[in-house]
Design a protein around this motif. Structure first.
Motif, PDB file in Angstrom:
ATOM      1  N   SER A  93       0.837  -1.194   0.000  1.00 48.44           N
ATOM      2  CA  SER A  93       0.000   0.000   0.000  1.00 48.44           C
ATOM      3  C   SER A  93       0.872   1.244   0.000  1.00 48.44           C
ATOM      4  N   PHE A  94       0.285   2.344  -0.445  1.00 47.52           N
ATOM      5  CA  PHE A  94       0.974   3.620  -0.479  1.00 47.52           C
ATOM      6  C   PHE A  94       0.363   4.493   0.619  1.00 47.52           C
ATOM      7  N   ALA A  95       1.211   5.008   1.502  1.00 47.58           N
ATOM      8  CA  ALA A  95       0.664   5.750   2.633  1.00 47.58           C
ATOM      9  C   ALA A  95       1.630   6.829   3.085  1.00 47.58           C
ATOM     10  N   SER A  96       1.073   7.861   3.647  1.00 47.21           N
ATOM     11  CA  SER A  96       1.860   8.884   4.316  1.00 47.21           C
ATOM     12  C   SER A  96       1.387   8.945   5.752  1.00 47.21           C
ATOM     13  N   VAL A  97       2.232   8.461   6.665  1.00 49.57           N
ATOM     14  CA  VAL A  97       1.821   8.300   8.045  1.00 49.57           C
ATOM     15  C   VAL A  97       1.432   9.633   8.675  1.00 49.57           C
ATOM     16  N   ALA A  98       2.026  10.705   8.200  1.00 46.70           N
ATOM     17  CA  ALA A  98       1.774  11.995   8.823  1.00 46.70           C
ATOM     18  C   ALA A  98       0.374  12.521   8.522  1.00 46.70           C
ATOM     19  N   ASN A  99      -0.287  11.992   7.499  1.00 43.31           N
ATOM     20  CA  ASN A  99      -1.584  12.504   7.093  1.00 43.31           C
ATOM     21  C   ASN A  99      -2.715  11.699   7.692  1.00 43.31           C
ATOM     22  N   THR A 100      -3.868  12.335   7.771  1.00 39.54           N
ATOM     23  CA  THR A 100      -5.057  11.659   8.246  1.00 39.54           C
ATOM     24  C   THR A 100      -5.717  10.912   7.095  1.00 39.54           C
ATOM     25  N   HIS A 101      -6.127   9.697   7.364  1.00 41.74           N
ATOM     26  CA  HIS A 101      -6.772   8.867   6.362  1.00 41.74           C
ATOM     27  C   HIS A 101      -8.274   8.850   6.618  1.00 41.74           C
TER      28      HIS A 101
ATOM     29  N   VAL B 258     -13.929  -0.172  18.219  1.00 36.36           N
ATOM     30  CA  VAL B 258     -12.805   0.205  17.355  1.00 36.36           C
ATOM     31  C   VAL B 258     -12.553   1.705  17.437  1.00 36.36           C
ATOM     32  N   LYS B 259     -13.613   2.487  17.374  1.00 30.83           N
ATOM     33  CA  LYS B 259     -13.440   3.943  17.417  1.00 30.83           C
ATOM     34  C   LYS B 259     -12.819   4.388  18.737  1.00 30.83           C
ATOM     35  N   ALA B 260     -13.208   3.745  19.836  1.00 31.47           N
ATOM     36  CA  ALA B 260     -12.640   4.106  21.137  1.00 31.47           C
ATOM     37  C   ALA B 260     -11.157   3.762  21.198  1.00 31.47           C
ATOM     38  N   VAL B 261     -10.788   2.600  20.686  1.00 34.00           N
ATOM     39  CA  VAL B 261      -9.384   2.193  20.691  1.00 34.00           C
ATOM     40  C   VAL B 261      -8.556   3.108  19.787  1.00 34.00           C
ATOM     41  N   PHE B 262      -9.092   3.433  18.607  1.00 39.00           N
ATOM     42  CA  PHE B 262      -8.367   4.325  17.701  1.00 39.00           C
ATOM     43  C   PHE B 262      -8.164   5.702  18.329  1.00 39.00           C
ATOM     44  N   LYS B 263      -9.177   6.195  19.012  1.00 40.60           N
ATOM     45  CA  LYS B 263      -9.063   7.495  19.651  1.00 40.60           C
ATOM     46  C   LYS B 263      -7.988   7.473  20.730  1.00 40.60           C
ATOM     47  N   ALA B 264      -7.996   6.412  21.540  1.00 35.67           N
ATOM     48  CA  ALA B 264      -7.010   6.320  22.619  1.00 35.67           C
ATOM     49  C   ALA B 264      -5.598   6.164  22.067  1.00 35.67           C
ATOM     50  N   ALA B 265      -5.471   5.469  20.943  1.00 38.54           N
ATOM     51  CA  ALA B 265      -4.155   5.253  20.343  1.00 38.54           C
ATOM     52  C   ALA B 265      -3.745   6.402  19.426  1.00 38.54           C
ATOM     53  N   GLU B 266      -4.602   7.410  19.302  1.00 39.01           N
ATOM     54  CA  GLU B 266      -4.331   8.583  18.462  1.00 39.01           C
ATOM     55  C   GLU B 266      -4.025   8.176  17.020  1.00 39.01           C
ATOM     56  N   VAL B 267      -4.856   7.286  16.505  1.00 37.39           N
ATOM     57  CA  VAL B 267      -4.693   6.836  15.121  1.00 37.39           C
ATOM     58  C   VAL B 267      -5.196   7.934  14.183  1.00 37.39           C
ATOM     59  N   PRO B 268      -4.430   8.317  13.183  1.00 33.38           N
ATOM     60  CA  PRO B 268      -4.850   9.393  12.280  1.00 33.38           C
ATOM     61  C   PRO B 268      -5.858   8.914  11.229  1.00 33.38           C
ATOM     62  N   VAL B 269      -7.038   8.552  11.707  1.00 34.34           N
ATOM     63  CA  VAL B 269      -8.119   8.086  10.832  1.00 34.34           C
ATOM     64  C   VAL B 269      -9.383   8.856  11.159  1.00 34.34           C
ATOM     65  N   GLU B 270     -10.046   9.346  10.125  1.00 35.92           N
ATOM     66  CA  GLU B 270     -11.371   9.948  10.268  1.00 35.92           C
ATOM     67  C   GLU B 270     -12.386   9.034   9.592  1.00 35.92           C
ATOM     68  N   TRP B 271     -13.573   8.954  10.187  1.00 37.00           N
ATOM     69  CA  TRP B 271     -14.589   8.027   9.711  1.00 37.00           C
ATOM     70  C   TRP B 271     -15.685   8.745   8.929  1.00 37.00           C
ATOM     71  N   GLU B 272     -16.080   8.140   7.818  1.00 37.53           N
ATOM     72  CA  GLU B 272     -17.321   8.500   7.150  1.00 37.53           C
ATOM     73  C   GLU B 272     -18.293   7.352   7.399  1.00 37.53           C
ATOM     74  N   GLN B 273     -19.202   7.551   8.345  1.00 35.05           N
ATOM     75  CA  GLN B 273     -20.037   6.443   8.808  1.00 35.05           C
ATOM     76  C   GLN B 273     -21.378   6.413   8.092  1.00 35.05           C
ATOM     77  N   PHE B 274     -21.790   5.203   7.697  1.00 35.29           N
ATOM     78  CA  PHE B 274     -23.077   4.982   7.043  1.00 35.29           C
ATOM     79  C   PHE B 274     -23.788   3.843   7.777  1.00 35.29           C
TER      80      PHE B 274
ATOM     81  N   ARG C 154     -15.702   4.354  -3.038  1.00 37.37           N
ATOM     82  CA  ARG C 154     -14.949   4.715  -4.249  1.00 37.37           C
ATOM     83  C   ARG C 154     -14.032   5.911  -3.985  1.00 37.37           C
ATOM     84  N   ARG C 155     -14.507   6.808  -3.157  1.00 39.66           N
ATOM     85  CA  ARG C 155     -13.745   8.025  -2.860  1.00 39.66           C
ATOM     86  C   ARG C 155     -12.572   7.726  -1.929  1.00 39.66           C
ATOM     87  N   ASN C 156     -12.816   6.930  -0.903  1.00 43.64           N
ATOM     88  CA  ASN C 156     -11.813   6.706   0.130  1.00 43.64           C
ATOM     89  C   ASN C 156     -10.896   5.506  -0.150  1.00 43.64           C
TER      90      ASN C 156
END
Length: 363
Positions: free
Chosen positions: A23-31, A49-65, A86-88
Motif C-alpha cells: 500500500s501507499f501511505a503517508s503516516v503523517a496525514n489523516t486517512h 474500534v473507534k474508542a481504541v483508535f481514539k485512545a491510540a491517536e490513530v490518524p483516521v477519520e470516519w465517514e459512517q453509514f 470509491r472516494r476513500n
C-alpha cells in the motif's frame, strides 16, 4: 507530498498474520475511511474500534453509514456508501443481515463486491494464546473468490416448483484469485496452497476452477518453492476438523470459502476472534472473517470485539500505519492472555465495553 511504499511484512507482533498487499501511505496525514457498522452487534463493535483508535491517536477519520440489511429499499443509502468507498478506497465494515427467501432484496455485501470488483476475501484462522480451542497450533489463511460462483445471483423459476440457480465460474476470475493466493503465500513465507473443489461432480464448473489454479501454478509459480495440492470439499471439511495443522493457505470458490471459514472459526474459539479483509485492484474493505451478524446478542454489550479490532489492525497495516497497528494488536493479545479480561465467548465475564477499556489500558 512525500509518499512512502510500505509493505505489510514488518514488525508483526505475537504471531499475527502478515497481509499480502503493498500500500501507499503517508503516516503523517489523516486517512478517511468509510465505516459501515452493520447489523446485530455491529454498532457495539464499531464503537469499540473507534474508542481504541481514539485512545491510540490513530490518524483516521470516519465517514459512517448506518446501512442495515433489514431494509430492502435503501438504494440511496447504498449508493452513498458505495460512493464513499470509491472516494476513500478503504472501508471498515461490520456484518450486514441478509434475509432468507425475500425476493427482490438487494444485499449490500454482494452489491459492494460486484460493483467495486472486490474479488479476494481472506479469513485468518489462528489459535490465540489464552483462548480455549479444540487445537493449539492452527495457523491458516482461507482465501475465497468473492464475486461469482453460487453468489452470482442468477436464478429463476423455469416452471412452478422448479428453480434453476446458475453457478458461474470464469477462467479470468479464477486466474486472478489463484495469483492472489500464491502471492499471499510467497509474501508471507507460507509453503503450501490447497485448492478446494468439487470437480469430481461438477466437472465443468469446479473442473475449470481446479484446472485453472493448476495452470497458473505450473506456468508462474512452480519454481517458487510453494507446494500446490488439491482436495475435494467434503474431504477438506473432514480434514479441517480432524487435522487442521496440515493446511497453510486454502484457495476456494465463493460458497466453499464461506462454509470453511465458519468451520475454522469453530475450531479456534468462535467468530469473535477471526479477522478478515477483502481486496480488489483499487479498493480494500476490512471486516470480521467469519460473517456472523450476532442478531441474538445485539445491544446487550456482551459481544467480543477482537475480530473487529484485529480487522481494523489489518486495515492500518494496509494504510502503512504500522506502529499504530502493532500497538493495538499487542494490546489485544495482552488483554486476552490476562485471565481477568475476557468476554463470555472466551470463558470470561467482561462486557464489550469492559474488554475495550482493558485493551485501551494495555496500549
Amino acid at each position: 507530498m512525500l509518499r512512502q511504499i510500505i509493505t505489510a511484512r514488518s514488525q508483526l507482533p505475537l504471531g499475527f498474520h502478515k497481509t499480502a498487499l503493498r500500500s501507499f501511505a503517508s503516516v503523517a496525514n489523516t486517512h478517511t475511511v468509510t465505516l459501515v457498522p452493520g447489523d446485530g452487534v455491529g454498532q457495539e463493535l464499531s464503537e469499540s474500534v473507534k474508542a481504541v483508535f481514539k485512545a491510540a491517536e490513530v490518524p483516521v477519520e470516519w465517514e459512517q453509514f448506518d446501512l442495515s440489511g433489514h431494509v430492502s429499499r435503501n438504494d440511496d443509502l447504498m449508493k452513498d456508501t458505495l460512493a464513499s468507498l470509491r472516494r476513500n478506497k478503504v472501508g471498515l465494515k461490520g456484518i450486514l443481515y441478509t434475509p432468507v427467501s425475500r425476493l427482490g432484496h438487494a444485499s449490500f455485501n454482494v452489491s459492494m463486491r460486484k460493483d467495486l470488483d472486490i474479488y479476494a476475501s481472506i479469513s485468518l484462522v489462528k489459535t490465540i494464546p489464552g483462548v480455549k480451542a479444540r487445537f493449539s497450533d492452527i495457523d491458516l489463511a482461507i482465501i475465497r473468490e468473492n464475486t461469482e460462483g453460487e453468489y452470482s445471483g442468477l436464478e429463476h423459476q423455469s416452471y412452478p416448483g422448479v428453480v434453476e440457480s446458475l453457478k458461474l465460474v470464469t477462467r479470468y476470475k479464477t486466474e486472478r484469485i489463484a495469483r492472489f493466493a500464491f502471492d499471499f503465500a510467497l509474501k508471507n513465507n507460507r509453503k503450501k496452497v490447497t485448492c478446494v473443489h468439487k470437480a469430481n461432480i461438477m466437472k465443468l464448473g469446479d473442473g475449470l476452477f481446479l484446472n485453472t489454479v493448476r495452470d497458473i501454478f505450473e506456468k508462474e509459480y512452480k519454481k517458487s518453492g510453494i507446494v500446490l495440492n488439491d482436495m475435494i470439499v467434503d474431504n477438506a471439511s473432514m480434514q479441517l476438523v480432524s487435522r487442521p495443522q496440515q493446511f497453510d493457505v486454502l484457495v476456494l470458490p465463493n460458497l466453499y470459502g464461506n462454509i470453511l471459514s465458519n468451520v475454522g472459526a469453530g475450531l479456534v474459539g468462535g467468530p469473535g476472534i477471526i479477522p478478515g479483509s477483502s481486496y480488489g485492484r483499487e479498493y480494500a474493505v476490512f471486516e470480521p472473517g467469519c460473517r456472523h451478524v450476532g442478531e441474538d446478542i445485539g445491544g446487550s454489550n456482551v459481544a467480543n470485539p477482537t475480530a473487529m479490532i484485529l480487522s481494523s489492525v489489518m486495515m492500518l497495516r494496509h494504510l502503512g500505519l504500522l506502529d499504530h497497528a502493532n500497538r493495538i494488536s499487542n494490546a489485544v493479545y495482552l488483554t486476552i492472555q490476562n485471565n481477568e479480561f475476557r468476554t463470555r465467548d472466551m470463558g470470561g465475564q467482561q462486557s464489550t465495553t469492559e474488554f475495550t477499556k482493558s485493551v485501551i489500558s494495555s496500549l
